[in-house]
Design an enzyme around this catalytic site. Structure first.
Site, PDB file in Angstrom:
ATOM      1  N   ASP A   1      39.837  61.921  37.042  1.00 49.21           N
ATOM      2  CA  ASP A   1      38.554  62.608  36.907  1.00 49.21           C
ATOM      3  C   ASP A   1      37.774  62.487  38.217  1.00 49.21           C
ATOM      4  O   ASP A   1      38.215  61.850  39.165  1.00 49.21           O
ATOM      5  CB  ASP A   1      37.763  62.079  35.716  1.00 49.21           C
ATOM      6  CG  ASP A   1      37.473  60.588  35.812  1.00 49.21           C
ATOM      7  OD1 ASP A   1      37.707  60.006  36.887  1.00 49.21           O
ATOM      8  OD2 ASP A   1      37.022  60.014  34.812  1.00 49.21           O
ATOM      9  N   SER A   2      36.608  63.102  38.251  1.00 47.40           N
ATOM     10  CA  SER A   2      35.933  63.294  39.535  1.00 47.40           C
ATOM     11  C   SER A   2      34.854  62.271  39.845  1.00 47.40           C
ATOM     12  O   SER A   2      34.398  62.182  40.974  1.00 47.40           O
ATOM     13  CB  SER A   2      35.277  64.679  39.553  1.00 47.40           C
ATOM     14  OG  SER A   2      34.229  64.726  38.595  1.00 47.40           O
TER      15      SER A   2
ATOM     16  N   GLY B   1      31.999  62.511  38.098  1.00 42.26           N
ATOM     17  CA  GLY B   1      30.792  63.120  37.557  1.00 42.26           C
ATOM     18  C   GLY B   1      30.331  62.467  36.270  1.00 42.26           C
ATOM     19  O   GLY B   1      29.129  62.273  36.054  1.00 42.26           O
TER      20      GLY B   1
ATOM     21  N   ASP C   1      31.357  67.692  39.229  1.00 40.62           N
ATOM     22  CA  ASP C   1      30.497  68.565  38.440  1.00 40.62           C
ATOM     23  C   ASP C   1      29.187  67.854  38.152  1.00 40.62           C
ATOM     24  O   ASP C   1      29.067  66.650  38.364  1.00 40.62           O
ATOM     25  CB  ASP C   1      31.181  68.983  37.136  1.00 40.62           C
ATOM     26  CG  ASP C   1      31.490  67.781  36.240  1.00 40.62           C
ATOM     27  OD1 ASP C   1      31.799  66.708  36.784  1.00 40.62           O
ATOM     28  OD2 ASP C   1      31.446  67.906  35.009  1.00 40.62           O
TER      29      ASP C   1
ATOM     30  N   GLN D   1      30.433  73.826  32.461  1.00 44.31           N
ATOM     31  CA  GLN D   1      29.258  73.155  31.920  1.00 44.31           C
ATOM     32  C   GLN D   1      28.387  74.158  31.152  1.00 44.31           C
ATOM     33  O   GLN D   1      28.784  75.289  30.947  1.00 44.31           O
ATOM     34  CB  GLN D   1      28.470  72.479  33.044  1.00 44.31           C
ATOM     35  CG  GLN D   1      29.172  71.280  33.669  1.00 44.31           C
ATOM     36  CD  GLN D   1      29.316  70.107  32.696  1.00 44.31           C
ATOM     37  OE1 GLN D   1      28.629  70.037  31.678  1.00 44.31           O
ATOM     38  NE2 GLN D   1      30.216  69.186  33.019  1.00 44.31           N
TER      39      GLN D   1
ATOM     40  N   GLY E   1      30.884  68.185  29.447  1.00 33.90           N
ATOM     41  CA  GLY E   1      29.524  68.141  28.945  1.00 33.90           C
ATOM     42  C   GLY E   1      29.390  68.186  27.447  1.00 33.90           C
ATOM     43  O   GLY E   1      28.331  68.543  26.922  1.00 33.90           O
TER      44      GLY E   1
ATOM     45  N   ASP F   1      41.450  63.790  26.281  1.00 24.32           N
ATOM     46  CA  ASP F   1      41.469  62.369  26.626  1.00 24.32           C
ATOM     47  C   ASP F   1      40.279  61.709  25.953  1.00 24.32           C
ATOM     48  O   ASP F   1      39.273  62.360  25.677  1.00 24.32           O
ATOM     49  CB  ASP F   1      41.369  62.149  28.142  1.00 24.32           C
ATOM     50  CG  ASP F   1      39.929  62.237  28.632  1.00 24.32           C
ATOM     51  OD1 ASP F   1      39.280  61.172  28.765  1.00 24.32           O
ATOM     52  OD2 ASP F   1      39.414  63.354  28.836  1.00 24.32           O
TER      53      ASP F   1
ATOM     54  N   CYS G   1      55.604  53.177  14.469  1.00 27.75           N
ATOM     55  CA  CYS G   1      55.338  52.593  15.787  1.00 27.75           C
ATOM     56  C   CYS G   1      55.889  51.168  15.840  1.00 27.75           C
ATOM     57  O   CYS G   1      56.230  50.561  14.825  1.00 27.75           O
ATOM     58  CB  CYS G   1      53.845  52.609  16.099  1.00 27.75           C
ATOM     59  SG  CYS G   1      52.878  51.316  15.275  1.00 27.75           S
TER      60      CYS G   1
ATOM     61  N   CYS H   1      53.910  48.700  13.547  1.00 21.49           N
ATOM     62  CA  CYS H   1      54.129  48.846  12.109  1.00 21.49           C
ATOM     63  C   CYS H   1      55.551  48.478  11.707  1.00 21.49           C
ATOM     64  O   CYS H   1      55.779  48.026  10.581  1.00 21.49           O
ATOM     65  CB  CYS H   1      53.806  50.271  11.671  1.00 21.49           C
ATOM     66  SG  CYS H   1      52.027  50.630  11.646  1.00 21.49           S
TER      67      CYS H   1
END
Length: 373
Positions: A90-91, A93, A144, A193, A220, A270, A310, A313
Site C-alpha cells: 500500500d501507499s 495514505g 491517495d 475516493q 475510503g 485485504d 485446516c 482443526c
C-alpha cells in the site's frame, strides 16, 4: 501483469491475475503482513498450510523500519522474507489517515511524524513509488488522500481533486522509470475516493480510469460508515471501473462484507480482521463467530469447526485452544491465525467455484443459512 476473466455470474467475477511471481485466482483475500510478516506466521505456514498466492505489506512501516534501502539489499521483499509469491504494497495514505494526529496532508503530499522515534518525514507521489521500487512488490498502490466519514462535501471534493492529481503524477513518473529499466515487472493501481457520495465517486472513478493504470482500487470505505452504505457505494462505483482490469476493495472486511462485495463485482480484498481477531480470541467459522476464551470451551473436545480441514482443526481441540489463550501461550496466536486465514481463503475459493458454476446466489443463500442455524 496478465489479466483474464474466467467467468461472470451477475456482477460477480472469477478472474486470473498473473504477476512475475505467481498466478492469483480471484476472488482473493490477501493476508496482511504489515512489517513483511503476517503476524504469528512464517513463510512456510503461508505457502504450505494456507497456499496463499499474494500477501500485503505496508510501505509506511517498512520505510520507517528497517528502511526500504535495507529491504532492497536483501533482494526486495521476496528475498528479505523468502516468500516467492506476490506482494502488494500500500501507499502510506491509510497510515496518514489512521495517524492523523501526527500527520498533515497538503497539495503536494503528506507530512507525518514517525510513531517510532518522532522524526518527521514527507511522502509525495514520487517518493512513495521510489520506496516501493526498493521493496520490489508486484503491485504498488499510489498515494491517495483518504478522509474519515462522515465528511463535508468540501473535504470530499478536496480529497478527490488531490487524489486525481497525485495519480497523474504517479502514472507519469512510473512510466518514465520503467523506460529507465526500473519497476518494469511492477504494476501500479490507482485508488478511487469520494466517501459515500455517488457524485464524487463517479468523478473520481471517471478521472482515474481514464489513466493508464494496471488496476483500480476502491478506497475510503470501512472508515465509519454503515455496512449498507458501503455496499451501495461499492455497487455504484464498480460500474465505472474497467471490466478488463482487477478491482480491489481496500481494508474490507468481515466474511459478510466479502460475500456481499464479491456479488457487487470486486475481485481483491485485504483486512487485518482474521489475524487481529484471532489474537483477541475471536474465531471465524462456517456457523459464525466463536469466542474461544469462553469458559464453556474448557472441556470441549471438538475442533473449532467440524466442517474445517485446516491444520488447527485437524490436530487440536477447542479445549486446547481455550487453554493456550488463557495461559497466554504464543502457540495460540499461530494456531488461531492459521484457522482464521484458512477460513477466509476457503470462503474465497468457494465463492470462485460458485461463480464458475453460475450459481453465486445459492452460495450466498447457504452462507447466511449456516449462520442462522
Amino acid at each position: 501483469m496478465e489479466f483474464h476473466i474466467d467467468a461472470v455470474c451477475g456482477q460477480a467475477r472469477a478472474t486470473t491475475i498473473k504477476t512475475s511471481h505467481s498466478t492469483i485466482k480471484t476472488p482473493v483475500f490477501m493476508p496482511v503482513g504489515t512489517a513483511a510478516s503476517v503476524k504469528a506466521l512464517d513463510t512456510i505456514d503461508l505457502i504450505t498450510l494456507l497456499d496463499t498466492h499474494i500477501i500485503l505489506a505496508n510501505t509506511y512501516h517498512l520505510y520507517l523500519r528497517p528502511g526500504d534501502a535495507v529491504v532492497k539489499e536483501f533482494g526486495g521483499l521476496h528475498g528479505f522474507t523468502g516468500y516467492q509469491r506476490s506482494f502488494l504494497t500500500d501507499s502510506g495514505g491509510f497510515q496518514a489517515f489512521s495517524l492523523s494526529d501526527i500527520s498533515k496532508a497538503d497539495e503536494n503530499g503528506i507530512e507525518f511524524q514517525s510513531h517510532i522515534d518522532g522524526s518527521r518525514h514527507y511522502f509525495t507521489p514520487q517518493k512513495v513509488l521510489d520506496i516501493q521500487y526498493n521493496l520490489g512488490s508486484d503491485i504498488m498502490m499510489i498515494l491517495d488522500d483518504l478522509v474519515a466519514l462522515p465528511a463535508t462535501k468540501e473535504r470530499l471534493e478536496l480529497s478527490v481533486r488531490r487524489t486525481t492529481r497525485w495519480a497523474q503524477e504517479s502514472i507519469t513518473y512510473h512510466r518514465q522509470m520503467q523506460e529507465r529499466g526500473i519497476g518494469v515487472d511492477q504494476n501500479i493501481f490507482a485508488i478511487i475516493q469520494g466517501g459515500i457520495d455517488p457524485e464524487f465517486r463517479r468523478i473520481s472513478a471517471t478521472e482515474l480510469t481514464a489513466l493508464d493504470f494496471d488496476g483500480f482500487a476502491i478506497g475510503g470505505l470501512s472508515v465509519g460508515e454503515e455496512s449498507l452504505a458501503m455496499y451501495d457505494t461499492v455497487e455504484f462505483t464498480t460500474q465505472f471501473m474497467p471490466t478488463n482490469k482487477p478491482r480491489y476493495l481496500m481494508g474490507v472486511g468481515t466474511p459478510e462484507d466479502l460475500v456481499e462485495c464479491i456479488e457487487r463485482g470486486v475481485d481483491m480484498f485485504d483486512c487485518v480482521m482474521p489475524t487481529r481477531n484471532a489474537r483477541n480470541g475471536t474465531i471465524f467459522t462456517s456457523f459464525g463467530r466463536l469466542n474461544i476464551k469462553a469458559a464453556r470451551y474448557k472441556r470441549d473436545h471438538a475442533p473449532i469447526d467440524e466442517n474445517c480441514n485446516c491444520y488447527t482443526c485437524r490436530n487440536y481441540s477447542r479445549g486446547y485452544l481455550n487453554h493456550l489463550f488463557r495461559a497466554k501461550e504464543l502457540t495460540y496466536y499461530r494456531l488461531a491465525s492459521i484457522h482464521n486465514l484458512h477460513y477466509y481463503l476457503t470462503l474465497m475459493r468457494q465463492a470462485r467455484q460458485a461463480i464458475l458454476n453460475q450459481d453465486y446466489a445459492t452460495f450466498k443463500k447457504e452462507f447466511y443459512a449456516r449462520r442462522e442455524s
